[in-house]
Design an enzyme around this catalytic site. Structure first.
Site, mmCIF file in Angstrom:
data_model
loop_
_atom_site.group_PDB
_atom_site.id
_atom_site.type_symbol
_atom_site.label_atom_id
_atom_site.label_comp_id
_atom_site.label_asym_id
_atom_site.label_seq_id
_atom_site.Cartn_x
_atom_site.Cartn_y
_atom_site.Cartn_z
ATOM 1 C CD GLU A 26 0.241 1.674 4.562
ATOM 2 O OE1 GLU A 26 0.364 2.436 3.532
ATOM 3 O OE2 GLU A 26 -0.677 0.959 5.012
ATOM 4 C CG HIS A 72 -1.987 -0.794 1.308
ATOM 5 N ND1 HIS A 72 -3.369 -0.803 1.182
ATOM 6 C CD2 HIS A 72 -1.947 -2.431 1.456
ATOM 7 C CE1 HIS A 72 -4.089 -1.750 1.357
ATOM 8 N NE2 HIS A 72 -3.189 -2.752 1.638
HETATM 9 O O1 LIG Z 1 -3.044 6.469 5.123
HETATM 10 C C1 LIG Z 1 -4.130 5.660 5.321
HETATM 11 O O2 LIG Z 1 -4.745 6.365 6.041
HETATM 12 C C2 LIG Z 1 -4.395 4.436 5.109
HETATM 13 C C3 LIG Z 1 -3.327 3.576 4.230
HETATM 14 C C4 LIG Z 1 -3.981 2.004 4.114
HETATM 15 O O3 LIG Z 1 -4.397 1.728 3.201
HETATM 16 N N1 LIG Z 1 -3.412 1.198 5.227
HETATM 17 C C5 LIG Z 1 -4.073 -0.051 5.426
HETATM 18 C C6 LIG Z 1 -3.612 -0.572 6.532
HETATM 19 C C7 LIG Z 1 -4.121 -2.057 6.790
HETATM 20 C C8 LIG Z 1 -3.485 -2.677 7.922
HETATM 21 O O4 LIG Z 1 -4.070 -2.095 9.244
HETATM 22 O O5 LIG Z 1 -3.057 -3.693 7.953
HETATM 23 C C9 LIG Z 1 -5.661 0.120 5.360
HETATM 24 O O6 LIG Z 1 -6.127 1.230 6.072
HETATM 25 O O7 LIG Z 1 -6.383 -0.620 4.954
HETATM 26 ZN ZN ZN Z 2 -4.066 1.252 1.262
#
Ligand SMILES: O=C(O)CCC(=O)N[C@@H](CCC(=O)O)C(=O)O
Ligand code: ZN
Length: 347
Positions: free
Chosen positions: A225, A161
Site C-alpha cells: 500500500e 495498491h
Molecule cells: O483502502 C482500502 O480500503 C483498500 C485498499 C486495498 O485495495 N487493499 C487491498 C488489500 C489486499 C490484502 O489484504 O492483501 C484490498 O482490499 O484488496
Molecule cells: Zn487496492
C-alpha cells in the site's frame, strides 16, 4: 510472432482495456528480450540474469493510480535502455477497464477473484473474472517457464495498491498468510529499503493476488500500500522516490539487502478480526476521515451489521481498510494489534 507495439505501453493497454490476442517479441539493442503477452502484460528477460524472478503489478483496483504511474515509468525506462534489468521481470497492469473509468472495479472487485475464485459461484461470469483467470495463467507462465524452472530462483511479487483512507502509516505491506512457514527477514529488509517498514500479517487464506503468489508459487508475495487513492496527475510523486529507487535497484542489481536485520526497525501488526458485511444494513461507527491504524478503546462500537454490533475487544484495537460499501459477504473491516517484530517466526 508480431512486433511489440510501438509507443507507450500504458497507452496501448488503455486502448485494449479487456485484453488483446497478441504474442509479440523484440530484442533491445542491449540484448534484453521484451515480450508482450496481452494488454497490460509485458515481460523483460536479460541475456544473463540474476536468480530473481520479479513481478510488479498495479491497477488490480483501477483508481489506485500512483502505482500505475510508477510501473509506467519503469516499463518505459527499460524499453529505452535507461534501465537495464539483470533479473526476469513481468509487469502487470491488471484492470485497465476500471482504470479507464477511474473506478476501483467495473463489475466486481478483482482482488477477491484469485486462487480460482473467478470460477466459483454459479452463473457468475464477468470480464473481471475472465481477466483474473488470465492473470493467473500469465503468472504461471512466468514463474514456470523453462528458464525459471531450471534452477532454484527467488520469486518476488509486489502487488501495488493505494488505500481509500488516510493512514497513520502512509506505506505498509500486507504479508499474506504463510500457513506455518516462517517470515523472511530479507524480504522485510527489501520492503524497508522500499520505504515500507510497516507490515500487516494476515491470519488466513484470502482470494487476493498476493496470497495467490504465495500459495501457488511459494513466491514472496505482498500487497504493498503506497499512500492514498488519488486521480491521475494528483499524486505527489516525490513521496515515492525511495520506493521507485528500490524497485530500480531490484530490477538492475537483484535482491540485495543493506546490512543486517534489526527487529526494532519495523512496525508489525497482526490481524485480530476480519469483519464481513452480511446485511444490506451495514454501517461503520466512525467517520470517513478516520485514518487506517487508528486505535479504539475496548468496548467502542466499530460497526453494525444488521442486528450485530461489533465492538473493540481489546484496548488499542486498530482499524484497517474500513469500507461499508463492499458487496455482501465481503470484508468490510480488519482490526489489528501491534506486536514486536522480534516475536515473529523469522528466518
Ligand atoms: O483502502 C482500502 O480500503 C483498500 C485498499 C486495498 O485495495 N487493499 C487491498 C488489500 C489486499 C490484502 O489484504 O492483501 C484490498 O482490499 O484488496
Ligand atoms: Zn487496492
Amino acid at each position: 510472432m508480431t512486433e511489440v507495439p510501438a509507443g507507450n505501453f500504458l497507452a496501448f493497454t488503455r486502448t485494449h482495456e479487456w485484453g488483446v490476442a497478441i504474442h509479440a517479441k523484440q530484442i533491445l539493442p542491449n540484448g534484453v528480450t521484451v515480450e508482450v503477452w496481452d494488454s497490460g502484460v509485458i515481460v523483460f528477460t536479460p541475456l544473463n540474469d540474476t536468480s530473481l524472478d520479479l513481478v510488479l503489478s498495479c491497477a488490480v483496483h483501477g483508481d489506485e493510480t500512483a502505482p500505475i504511474e510508477i510501473v509506467d515509468e519503469l516499463i518505459e525506462a527499460i524499453r529505452t535502455g535507461e534501465l537495464v534489468p539483470t533479473c526476469r521481470v513481468m509487469f502487470l497492469i491488471a484492470n485497465p477497464a476500471a482504470m479507464n473509468i477511474g473506478e476501483r472495479f467495473v463489475e466486481e472487485n478483482m482482488n477477491r477473484l484469485f486462487s480460482g475464485a473467478h470460477s466459483r459461484g454459479e452463473g457468475l461470469i464477468n470480464r473481471e473474472r475472465e481477466r483474473a483467470k488470465q492473470l493467473e495463467i500469465y503468472m504461471d507462465r512466468f514463474f514456470n517457464s523453462s528458464r525459471a524452472a531450471s534452477e532454484p530462483r527467488e520469486r518476488i511479487h509486489y502487488d501495488m495498491h493505494t488505500a481509500i483512507r488516510d493512514s497513520a502509516h502512509e506505506k505498509f505491506a500486507v504479508y499474506p498468510f504463510q500457513d506455518g512457514r516462517p517470515y523472511s527477514k530479507r524480504q522485510l529488509q527489501l520492503l524497508k529499503q522500499m520505504d515500507v517498514p510497516v507490515i500487516l500479517l494476515n491470519d488466513g487464506p484470502t482470494t487476493t493476488f498476493s496470497y495467490f503468489s504465495v500459495n501457488r508459487f511459494r513466491a514472496h508475495g505482498f500487497t504493498v500500500e503506497l499512500g492514498k487513492v488519488r486521480p491521475f496527475g494528483q499524486n505527489d510523486m516525490t513521496r515515492f522516490a525511495k520506493t521507485k529507487n528500490q524497485l530500480k535497484r531490484l530490477i538492475t542489481q537483484g535482491a540485495e539487502v543493506d546490512g543486517s536485520f534489526v527487529a526494532g526497525d519495523y512496525h508489525v501488526y497482526q490481524v485480530l478480526r476480519s469483519i464481513n458485511r452480511t446485511q444490506a444494513d451495514f454501517s461503520l461507527n466512525f467517520p470517513d476521515d478516520v485514518a487506517n491504524f487508528t486505535s479504539f478503546a475496548k468496548g467502542d462500537v466499530l460497526a453494525r451489521d444488521g442486528d450485530i454490533v461489533y465492538q473493540a475487544e481489546q484496548e488499542g484495537e486498530s482499524i484497517i481498510f474500513p469500507n461499508a460499501k463492499v458487496a455482501l459477504g465481503q470484508r468490510a473491516l480488519l482490526t489489528v494489534t501491534a506486536i514486536p517484530a522480534d516475536t515473529l517466526n523469522l528466518v
